[in-house]
Design a protein around this motif. Structure first.
Motif, PDB file in Angstrom:
ATOM      1  N   PRO A 193    -142.623 -26.708 -14.646  1.00 54.21           N
ATOM      2  CA  PRO A 193    -143.603 -26.944 -15.731  1.00 54.21           C
ATOM      3  C   PRO A 193    -145.043 -26.753 -15.262  1.00 54.21           C
ATOM      4  N   ALA A 194    -145.350 -27.212 -14.042  1.00 49.75           N
ATOM      5  CA  ALA A 194    -146.708 -27.058 -13.518  1.00 49.75           C
ATOM      6  C   ALA A 194    -147.032 -25.579 -13.294  1.00 49.75           C
ATOM      7  N   LEU A 195    -146.050 -24.815 -12.866  1.00 54.77           N
ATOM      8  CA  LEU A 195    -146.251 -23.386 -12.630  1.00 54.77           C
ATOM      9  C   LEU A 195    -146.521 -22.658 -13.944  1.00 54.77           C
ATOM     10  N   VAL A 196    -145.765 -22.991 -14.979  1.00 55.99           N
ATOM     11  CA  VAL A 196    -145.986 -22.370 -16.289  1.00 55.99           C
ATOM     12  C   VAL A 196    -147.393 -22.699 -16.783  1.00 55.99           C
ATOM     13  N   LEU A 197    -147.779 -23.954 -16.688  1.00 56.14           N
ATOM     14  CA  LEU A 197    -149.118 -24.366 -17.126  1.00 56.14           C
ATOM     15  C   LEU A 197    -150.197 -23.664 -16.307  1.00 56.14           C
ATOM     16  N   HIS A 198    -149.964 -23.518 -15.021  1.00 55.19           N
ATOM     17  CA  HIS A 198    -150.912 -22.822 -14.139  1.00 55.19           C
ATOM     18  C   HIS A 198    -151.122 -21.382 -14.603  1.00 55.19           C
ATOM     19  N   LEU A 199    -150.035 -20.699 -14.952  1.00 54.24           N
ATOM     20  CA  LEU A 199    -150.146 -19.308 -15.408  1.00 54.24           C
ATOM     21  C   LEU A 199    -150.812 -19.218 -16.780  1.00 54.24           C
ATOM     22  N   VAL A 200    -150.505 -20.166 -17.654  1.00 52.68           N
ATOM     23  CA  VAL A 200    -151.153 -20.190 -18.976  1.00 52.68           C
ATOM     24  C   VAL A 200    -152.653 -20.405 -18.801  1.00 52.68           C
ATOM     25  N   ALA A 201    -153.017 -21.288 -17.888  1.00 53.11           N
ATOM     26  CA  ALA A 201    -154.440 -21.543 -17.631  1.00 53.11           C
ATOM     27  C   ALA A 201    -155.140 -20.310 -17.065  1.00 53.11           C
ATOM     28  N   GLN A 202    -154.372 -19.422 -16.446  1.00 55.43           N
ATOM     29  CA  GLN A 202    -154.949 -18.190 -15.911  1.00 55.43           C
ATOM     30  C   GLN A 202    -154.989 -17.078 -16.953  1.00 55.43           C
ATOM     31  N   GLY A 203    -154.529 -17.367 -18.165  1.00 55.61           N
ATOM     32  CA  GLY A 203    -154.666 -16.386 -19.233  1.00 55.61           C
ATOM     33  C   GLY A 203    -153.384 -15.738 -19.693  1.00 55.61           C
ATOM     34  N   GLU A 204    -152.255 -16.128 -19.129  1.00 49.44           N
ATOM     35  CA  GLU A 204    -150.986 -15.544 -19.571  1.00 49.44           C
ATOM     36  C   GLU A 204    -150.515 -16.224 -20.850  1.00 49.44           C
ATOM     37  N   SER A 205    -149.771 -15.492 -21.653  1.00 45.39           N
ATOM     38  CA  SER A 205    -149.153 -16.102 -22.832  1.00 45.39           C
ATOM     39  C   SER A 205    -148.079 -17.062 -22.342  1.00 45.39           C
ATOM     40  N   LEU A 206    -147.679 -17.985 -23.204  1.00 40.19           N
ATOM     41  CA  LEU A 206    -146.666 -18.961 -22.822  1.00 40.19           C
ATOM     42  C   LEU A 206    -145.363 -18.263 -22.437  1.00 40.19           C
ATOM     43  N   GLN A 207    -144.956 -17.266 -23.195  1.00 32.83           N
ATOM     44  CA  GLN A 207    -143.712 -16.564 -22.888  1.00 32.83           C
ATOM     45  C   GLN A 207    -143.818 -15.789 -21.572  1.00 32.83           C
ATOM     46  N   THR A 208    -144.923 -15.117 -21.354  1.00 34.80           N
ATOM     47  CA  THR A 208    -145.125 -14.397 -20.103  1.00 34.80           C
ATOM     48  C   THR A 208    -145.118 -15.368 -18.929  1.00 34.80           C
ATOM     49  N   ALA A 209    -145.774 -16.516 -19.102  1.00 33.64           N
ATOM     50  CA  ALA A 209    -145.807 -17.524 -18.036  1.00 33.64           C
ATOM     51  C   ALA A 209    -144.406 -18.034 -17.736  1.00 33.64           C
ATOM     52  N   ARG A 210    -143.626 -18.288 -18.758  1.00 31.78           N
ATOM     53  CA  ARG A 210    -142.242 -18.744 -18.545  1.00 31.78           C
ATOM     54  C   ARG A 210    -141.429 -17.693 -17.805  1.00 31.78           C
ATOM     55  N   ASP A 211    -141.552 -16.440 -18.244  1.00 25.60           N
ATOM     56  CA  ASP A 211    -140.789 -15.357 -17.604  1.00 25.60           C
ATOM     57  C   ASP A 211    -141.179 -15.188 -16.140  1.00 25.60           C
ATOM     58  N   ALA A 212    -142.472 -15.162 -15.867  1.00 25.66           N
ATOM     59  CA  ALA A 212    -142.945 -14.975 -14.499  1.00 25.66           C
ATOM     60  C   ALA A 212    -142.572 -16.175 -13.621  1.00 25.66           C
ATOM     61  N   ALA A 213    -142.678 -17.377 -14.168  1.00 28.58           N
ATOM     62  CA  ALA A 213    -142.301 -18.572 -13.408  1.00 28.58           C
ATOM     63  C   ALA A 213    -140.808 -18.552 -13.083  1.00 28.58           C
ATOM     64  N   GLN A 214    -140.000 -18.169 -14.045  1.00 34.29           N
ATOM     65  CA  GLN A 214    -138.558 -18.090 -13.821  1.00 34.29           C
ATOM     66  C   GLN A 214    -138.236 -17.061 -12.735  1.00 34.29           C
ATOM     67  N   GLU A 215    -138.854 -15.917 -12.823  1.00 34.77           N
ATOM     68  CA  GLU A 215    -138.627 -14.856 -11.835  1.00 34.77           C
ATOM     69  C   GLU A 215    -139.062 -15.320 -10.439  1.00 34.77           C
ATOM     70  N   ALA A 216    -140.190 -16.001 -10.353  1.00 39.01           N
ATOM     71  CA  ALA A 216    -140.668 -16.499  -9.059  1.00 39.01           C
ATOM     72  C   ALA A 216    -139.735 -17.572  -8.502  1.00 39.01           C
ATOM     73  N   MET A 217    -139.210 -18.415  -9.370  1.00 41.60           N
ATOM     74  CA  MET A 217    -138.293 -19.465  -8.913  1.00 41.60           C
ATOM     75  C   MET A 217    -136.974 -18.877  -8.407  1.00 41.60           C
ATOM     76  N   VAL A 218    -136.517 -17.822  -9.048  1.00 37.81           N
ATOM     77  CA  VAL A 218    -135.303 -17.157  -8.568  1.00 37.81           C
ATOM     78  C   VAL A 218    -135.543 -16.614  -7.155  1.00 37.81           C
ATOM     79  N   LYS A 219    -136.684 -15.991  -6.955  1.00 36.85           N
ATOM     80  CA  LYS A 219    -137.021 -15.463  -5.624  1.00 36.85           C
ATOM     81  C   LYS A 219    -137.180 -16.598  -4.619  1.00 36.85           C
ATOM     82  N   ALA A 220    -137.786 -17.700  -5.048  1.00 41.88           N
ATOM     83  CA  ALA A 220    -137.946 -18.853  -4.155  1.00 41.88           C
ATOM     84  C   ALA A 220    -136.579 -19.396  -3.737  1.00 41.88           C
ATOM     85  N   CYS A 221    -135.648 -19.435  -4.653  1.00 44.94           N
ATOM     86  CA  CYS A 221    -134.298 -19.900  -4.336  1.00 44.94           C
ATOM     87  C   CYS A 221    -133.658 -18.988  -3.286  1.00 44.94           C
ATOM     88  N   GLN A 222    -133.847 -17.693  -3.441  1.00 44.37           N
ATOM     89  CA  GLN A 222    -133.272 -16.732  -2.499  1.00 44.37           C
ATOM     90  C   GLN A 222    -133.873 -16.882  -1.101  1.00 44.37           C
TER      91      GLN A 222
END
Length: 174
Positions: free
Chosen positions: A18-47
């Motif tokens: 949630p903090a990552l999504v909010l961070h991206l929204v605060a940087q100017g991303e749309s909510l959906q873009t922030a969710r998608d990018a956060a999800q993609e980053a979390m998948v990579k972090a898991c790997q």
């Protein structure tokens, strides 16, 4: 991934997504873009979980890069979504994303979207509690640039807030 690492990552994901999504929204991303990018980053972090020394900055930078690389900044759609987010009553906030934004937070985010992107990114990191040097390292700019971006952003935001207060005072006088 071992069970202990899996539990550790699970806790990290629940706290940081949630903090990552909010961070991206605060940087100017749309909510959906922030969710998608956060999800993609979390998948990579898991790997890469067992190799990550500083997972929070790593996942933020990775999410930022995911948003940029995927070219998901969609001009008109983003502006409409941001406006809708700023106008949406708090009760309608989606519980799935864990972002329980108060009306004040919505207004701040709407104001942040009016700043230039470099100032948005700097302010987003500052809101997250990063020191000037850390922000400079994360954004690959000098500390003087960080201080300058923060100063200009504060002035711009103060001007907007003063104008908003004046409008509210004028409306109350009517």
């Amino acid at each position: 991934m071992r069970a202990a690492e899996e539990g550790e990552f699970d806790a990290f994901f629940r706290q940081q997504y949630p903090a990552l999504v909010l961070h991206l929204v605060a940087q100017g991303e749309s909510l959906q873009t922030a969710r998608d990018a956060a999800q993609e980053a979390m998948v990579k972090a898991c790997q890469w979980w067992q190799d990550l020394q500083e997972p929070i900055p790593w996942v933020r930078l990775t999410a930022r890069r995911c948003a940029w690389r995927n070219g998901r900044r969609e001009g008109q759609r983003r502006v409409k979504e941001q406006h809708a987010l700023a106008q949406r009553p708090v009760a309608e906030a989606s519980p799935e994303d864990g972002l329980v934004m108060r009306e004040e937070q919505q207004r701040v985010i709407a104001l942040l979207h009016g700043l230039p992107s470099a100032q948005q990114a700097t302010v987003a990191y500052a809101f997250d509690g990063y020191a000037t040097k850390e922000i400079a390292d994360r954004l690959n700019v000098s500390e003087a640039t960080v201080r300058s971006n923060l100063r200009h952003a504060r002035r711009q935001l103060q001007g907007w807030l003063a104008a908003r207060k004046q409008q509210e005072a004028d409306a109350d006088d009517r």
